[in-house]
Design a protein around this motif. Structure first.
Motif, PDB file in Angstrom:
ATOM      1  N   VAL A  30       6.286  44.231  40.096  1.00 20.78           N
ATOM      2  CA  VAL A  30       6.002  45.184  41.018  1.00 20.78           C
ATOM      3  C   VAL A  30       5.594  46.562  40.312  1.00 20.78           C
ATOM      4  N   SER A  31       4.845  47.213  41.224  1.00 19.69           N
ATOM      5  CA  SER A  31       4.532  48.891  40.407  1.00 19.69           C
ATOM      6  C   SER A  31       5.418  49.586  40.800  1.00 19.69           C
ATOM      7  N   SER A  32       4.849  50.040  38.761  1.00 20.30           N
ATOM      8  CA  SER A  32       6.407  51.027  39.293  1.00 20.30           C
ATOM      9  C   SER A  32       6.098  52.766  39.770  1.00 20.30           C
ATOM     10  N   SER A  33       4.854  52.553  39.923  1.00 16.42           N
ATOM     11  CA  SER A  33       4.641  53.861  40.575  1.00 16.42           C
ATOM     12  C   SER A  33       4.595  53.941  42.047  1.00 16.42           C
ATOM     13  N   ARG A  34       5.208  54.243  42.930  1.00 16.34           N
ATOM     14  CA  ARG A  34       5.549  54.242  44.214  1.00 16.34           C
ATOM     15  C   ARG A  34       5.629  52.890  44.690  1.00 16.34           C
ATOM     16  N   PRO A  35       6.423  52.319  44.321  1.00 14.03           N
ATOM     17  CA  PRO A  35       6.172  50.097  44.619  1.00 14.03           C
ATOM     18  C   PRO A  35       7.311  50.513  46.766  1.00 14.03           C
ATOM     19  N   HIS A  36       6.612  49.423  47.249  1.00 13.63           N
ATOM     20  CA  HIS A  36       6.609  50.012  48.286  1.00 13.63           C
ATOM     21  C   HIS A  36       8.712  49.801  48.571  1.00 13.63           C
ATOM     22  N   ARG A  37       8.541  50.482  49.523  1.00 11.29           N
ATOM     23  CA  ARG A  37      10.074  50.457  49.610  1.00 11.29           C
ATOM     24  C   ARG A  37      11.427  49.426  50.044  1.00 11.29           C
ATOM     25  N   LYS A  38      10.058  47.689  50.036  1.00 11.64           N
ATOM     26  CA  LYS A  38      11.132  46.846  51.220  1.00 11.64           C
ATOM     27  C   LYS A  38      11.509  46.088  49.108  1.00 11.64           C
ATOM     28  N   SER A  63      -3.137  42.276  32.723  1.00  7.96           N
ATOM     29  CA  SER A  63      -3.999  43.699  32.808  1.00  7.96           C
ATOM     30  C   SER A  63      -3.545  45.504  33.299  1.00  7.96           C
ATOM     31  N   VAL A  64      -1.959  44.626  32.787  1.00  6.81           N
ATOM     32  CA  VAL A  64      -0.928  45.651  33.238  1.00  6.81           C
ATOM     33  C   VAL A  64      -0.705  46.426  32.282  1.00  6.81           C
ATOM     34  N   ASN A  65      -0.511  47.981  31.904  1.00  5.77           N
ATOM     35  CA  ASN A  65       0.128  48.176  31.070  1.00  5.77           C
ATOM     36  C   ASN A  65       1.909  48.117  30.851  1.00  5.77           C
ATOM     37  N   TYR A  66       2.260  48.639  30.302  1.00  3.87           N
ATOM     38  CA  TYR A  66       3.915  48.412  29.947  1.00  3.87           C
ATOM     39  C   TYR A  66       4.587  49.334  30.890  1.00  3.87           C
ATOM     40  N   GLU A  67       4.740  50.199  31.094  1.00  3.63           N
ATOM     41  CA  GLU A  67       5.086  51.708  32.137  1.00  3.63           C
ATOM     42  C   GLU A  67       4.781  51.337  33.560  1.00  3.63           C
ATOM     43  N   ASP A  68       3.869  50.246  33.781  1.00  4.38           N
ATOM     44  CA  ASP A  68       3.058  50.773  35.084  1.00  4.38           C
ATOM     45  C   ASP A  68       4.091  50.030  35.184  1.00  4.38           C
ATOM     46  N   SER A  69       3.990  48.324  35.643  1.00  6.47           N
ATOM     47  CA  SER A  69       5.505  47.419  36.902  1.00  6.47           C
ATOM     48  C   SER A  69       7.016  47.834  36.077  1.00  6.47           C
ATOM     49  N   ALA A  70       7.644  47.176  37.309  1.00  5.04           N
ATOM     50  CA  ALA A  70       9.073  47.437  37.356  1.00  5.04           C
ATOM     51  C   ALA A  70       9.609  45.913  37.665  1.00  5.04           C
ATOM     52  N   ILE A  71      10.760  45.927  36.861  1.00  7.60           N
ATOM     53  CA  ILE A  71      11.186  44.285  37.133  1.00  7.60           C
ATOM     54  C   ILE A  71      12.107  44.405  38.665  1.00  7.60           C
ATOM     55  N   LEU A  72      12.121  43.358  38.857  1.00  7.08           N
ATOM     56  CA  LEU A  72      12.634  42.940  40.677  1.00  7.08           C
ATOM     57  C   LEU A  72      14.218  42.960  39.759  1.00  7.08           C
ATOM     58  N   ASN A  73      15.261  42.955  40.090  1.00  3.64           N
ATOM     59  CA  ASN A  73      16.423  42.297  39.784  1.00  3.64           C
ATOM     60  C   ASN A  73      16.150  40.556  39.999  1.00  3.64           C
ATOM     61  N   TYR A  74      16.335  39.692  39.618  1.00  7.90           N
ATOM     62  CA  TYR A  74      16.628  38.352  40.168  1.00  7.90           C
ATOM     63  C   TYR A  74      17.372  37.105  40.323  1.00  7.90           C
ATOM     64  N   VAL A 306      -5.777  49.450  36.958  1.00  6.30           N
ATOM     65  CA  VAL A 306      -5.857  50.557  38.678  1.00  6.30           C
ATOM     66  C   VAL A 306      -4.349  51.226  38.367  1.00  6.30           C
ATOM     67  N   TYR A 307      -3.066  50.761  37.563  1.00  2.00           N
ATOM     68  CA  TYR A 307      -2.150  51.215  38.176  1.00  2.00           C
ATOM     69  C   TYR A 307      -1.733  52.387  36.953  1.00  2.00           C
ATOM     70  N   GLN A 308      -2.997  52.847  36.625  1.00  6.02           N
ATOM     71  CA  GLN A 308      -2.191  53.136  34.836  1.00  6.02           C
ATOM     72  C   GLN A 308      -1.705  54.637  35.941  1.00  6.02           C
ATOM     73  N   ALA A 309      -0.166  54.695  35.182  1.00  6.37           N
ATOM     74  CA  ALA A 309       0.649  55.850  35.402  1.00  6.37           C
ATOM     75  C   ALA A 309       0.654  57.115  34.302  1.00  6.37           C
ATOM     76  N   LYS A 310       0.404  57.783  34.473  1.00  5.86           N
ATOM     77  CA  LYS A 310       0.666  59.304  33.801  1.00  5.86           C
ATOM     78  C   LYS A 310       1.308  59.086  32.587  1.00  5.86           C
ATOM     79  N   PRO A 311       1.001  59.751  31.485  1.00  2.00           N
ATOM     80  CA  PRO A 311       2.681  58.853  30.320  1.00  2.00           C
ATOM     81  C   PRO A 311       3.400  60.462  30.638  1.00  2.00           C
ATOM     82  N   LEU A 312       4.391  60.189  30.150  1.00  4.89           N
ATOM     83  CA  LEU A 312       5.603  61.287  30.724  1.00  4.89           C
ATOM     84  C   LEU A 312       5.870  61.579  29.071  1.00  4.89           C
TER      85      LEU A 312
END
Length: 670
Positions: A30-38, A63-74, A306-312
């Motif tokens: 899922v997106s690491s930038s403001r993912p849905h609350r669920k 089409s997603v950069n490395y830090e643009d997404s987060a892994i769910l706990n499967y 489209v989910y490009q996050a600002k680098p820290l």
């Protein structure tokens, strides 16, 4: 949804009118930038290099950069349910026809537990994490994966997450397609078989690797292309066998012409793109091309997520990547030397977009300029016009659509041979079915090649379903002009010679002609013409139908009457009309060492037939007997002459003279 909900609905409506099916990407992240609350309670956590708790960021996707997404706990069932439920909602809302599973060869991603952190105690001596959090594995290390892919169940059972998806989605959408990316890499070999038996159609990327190696190029997972020693076309046989070795019988596979980080075929193979297209469409797997590829595009426009996050602006030490991490990033892990960093030594290495490639350019003007350069380099004046390559794609796609055997036929690898043995640059194979068969040869060189196709590997399948004397129509499916009639055994035993232009192909069809008197008459006539040509050229005639019938009678120990009927047919149907002697046919048929035993049997049968003709045959059926007598007369042993520089009593230097003298004297005494 990229483009907006209304825009996508409009796309689906127009696609339906054009009878096109639409598939959408499905990721396990899922997106690491403001993912849905669920998703909040299902996000994995990890410790960064500074010991700070942070999101477990996703891996490099299409089409997603490395830090643009987060892994769910499967490790949690709720994550599995969310994945299926969200997918079902999209399918229901937009009526999509299929789902494309991103990096499916690693689903579900279950990373190693960070036991050191999970079992840590706070300063008051109390356990930092609850038993439930430890059981759920909320803290992980971004290294080797665990779960299904690291278990003994791998070889016994299908992947449970795909089974769940297929069962629940197909219960609601029976016609929904599920296609999963299946990348290779260390410890990821042959996972296409697991995807296939789990209900997912694997999409593979090994064909461009094999094709590029023929042209002396090696494709890297980061998009680089490096030089290597050119391989022979045998690498294609190895590629196909490796793909099919662990897949269930009857499973479908999708073969990509390239990948999202590799160059298009026009840039990668040059003139060889025409040959590559033929492999893609003539081999059994489902072909998959990329946008504008068929119109000769060599470069692609750069695409930013489209989910490009600002680098820290933080600094941290880079952890070594695991094999799983590397495979999901789609990169070959190579250590970076400090001296190669130059002025940036000690700084954080910049992350790149997953679509970054040597074939990516930024502006339309740059694309046009570079593609014009490539087009001119290929030489449109010699027939390699990228602006017209779409005609080649269209023809092969139409041929595959109109000839079911090219979609469903069993693949049989054949050999293209020339005077020096197997041709290293011509790939020959057949696609077999009980109704028709395709025989294909593809030239992978920039020069004309002459060869013949050895079809002995096809013979067992043919003999299993048809008698050797059945008539077949052998036609050219590409030129659609040349058509010849053969007897089946004659065709499969003949050396069908052909010449191909640079990077050209042939596709010949074999169609069975059952109970067709016209086809039988034409086959006999054309067989006689081919036999006549071979006799005139002094070639081996044992593959001709009339000669094959004679050899069959001899090898099966047929009766004298069977032998006589076969020789009479040859004499009446061929020898007399073409004014050739039976003796010349005999010599051409049995001159091969493979048929020497049958040649001796022919003489023995002829002797017995002439001795017992009155008791075995009717008086009005003796037309072949004079011809058989002629063959016997010409086969009698005549004078033997020994030619030697030394002989017995006149020259005794060495043993040769003595040996020849004794041999000649001994022969006279017998």
């Amino acid at each position: 949804m990229l483009g907006g909900s209304q825009g996508y609905s409009t796309l689906m409506q127009e696609a339906s009118k054009a009878k096109l099916k639409i598939l959408i990407d499905c990721m396990s992240r899922v997106s690491s930038s403001r993912p849905h609350r669920k998703y909040r309670k299902n996000l994995l956590q990890t410790m960064d290099s500074e010991g700070k708790r942070t999101l477990c960021y996703g891996t490099d996707g299409r089409s997603v950069n490395y830090e643009d997404s987060a892994i769910l706990n499967y490790r949690k069932l709720s994550s599995w349910n969310l994945l299926v439920q969200d997918t079902a909602k999209v399918v229901q809302k937009y009526g999509v026809n299929g789902i494309h599973l991103d990096n499916a060869q690693t689903w579900p991603v279950i990373l190693e537990l960070d036991e050191e952190e999970l079992y840590r105690k706070d300063s008051d001596g109390v356990q930092a994490y609850s038993d439930k959090e430890i059981l759920d594995g909320v803290m992980v290390r971004q290294c080797e994966g665990q779960g299904y892919w690291d278990s003994d169940s791998l070889a016994k059972y299908p992947n449970p997450i795909f089974v769940k998806m297929c069962r629940e989605l197909w219960a609601r959408f029976p016609d929904l397609l599920l296609i999963g990316e299946c990348l290779g890499g260390s410890s990821l070999e042959n996972r296409q078989g697991i995807l296939a038996r789990s209900g997912v159609i694997p999409r593979l990327f090994k064909l461009p690797v094999a094709l590029a190696s023929i042209f002396g190029k090696k494709l890297m997972k980061d998009g680089q292309v490096i030089g290597c020693k050119p391989e022979t076309v045998r690498v294609l046989k190895t590629w196909y066998e490796n793909n099919r070795r662990f897949t269930p019988e009857g499973s479908y596979l999708v073969q990509s012409s390239s990948s999202h980080i590799w160059p298009y075929p026009a840039l990668l193979y040059g003139r060889g793109a025409w040959s590559a297209v033929d492999v893609l469409f003539f081999m059994p797997d489902i072909p998959m091309t990329f946008m504008d590829e068929i119109y000769g595009s060599a470069y692609r426009r750069n695409i930013t997520s489209v989910y490009q996050a600002k680098p820290l602006p933080k600094q941290y030490m880079k952890r070594p990547k695991s094999q799983l991490h590397i495979a999901m990033e789609g990169q070959d892990e190579e250590p970076t030397k400090a001296e190669d960093l130059g002025e940036d030594r000690g700084k954080k290495l910049p992350r790149v977009s997953s679509l970054t490639s040597l074939s990516v350019v930024s502006t339309p003007g740059e694309v046009k300029k570079k593609e014009e350069e490539i087009a001119q380099q290929l030489g449109p004046q010699f027939g390699f016009d990228l602006k017209k390559i779409y005609l080649h794609y269209e023809h092969r796609r139409k041929l595959r659509n109109t000839k079911p055997v090219l979609r469903y036929g069993e693949l049989v690898v054949l050999e293209a041979k020339h005077s020096e043995g197997t041709h290293p640059h011509v790939f020959a194979f057949a696609r077999f079915s009980t109704s028709e068969t395709a025989v294909i040869a593809i030239n992978f060189t920039d020069r004309n090649v002459s060869f013949y196709i050895d079809m002995k590997n096809l013979l067992p399948l043919m003999q299993k379903h048809y008698p050797p004397s059945i008539v077949v129509l052998f036609s050219d499916w590409i030129i659609d002009e040349k058509k010849d009639y053969y007897f089946l055994h004659e065709l499969t035993n003949s050396k069908i010679s052909m010449t191909l232009k640079p990077f050209a192909s042939s596709c010949m069809g074999i169609m069975i002609c059952k109970n067709d008197p016209y086809a039988l008459a034409i086959a006999l006539e054309e067989s006689a013409i081919r036999l006549n040509t071979k006799i005139i050229k002094g070639e081996d005639c044992s593959s001709s139908q009339l000669c094959l019938q004679l050899i069959h009678v001899l090898s099966s120990n047929g009766s004298l009457n069977d032998f006589y009927m076969a020789t009479t047919a040859i004499n009446k149907l061929y020898a007399i009309p073409n004014k050739l002697s039976m003796n010349s046919i005999y010599m051409s048929t049995f001159q091969s060492s493979e048929n020497s035993a049958e040649g001796g049997m022919f003489l023995e049968y002829s002797k017995r037939l002439l001795q017992h003709k009155a008791s075995l045959l009717s008086l009005d059926n003796y037309t072949a007997l004079p011809a058989l007598q002629e063959i016997l007369n010409s086969s009698k042993l005549g004078p033997i002459v020994f030619v030697t520089p030394e002989v017995g009593r006149w020259s005794t230097v060495g043993g040769l003279g003595v040996m020849v003298d004794e041999l000649s004297q001994g022969s006279l005494s017998r």
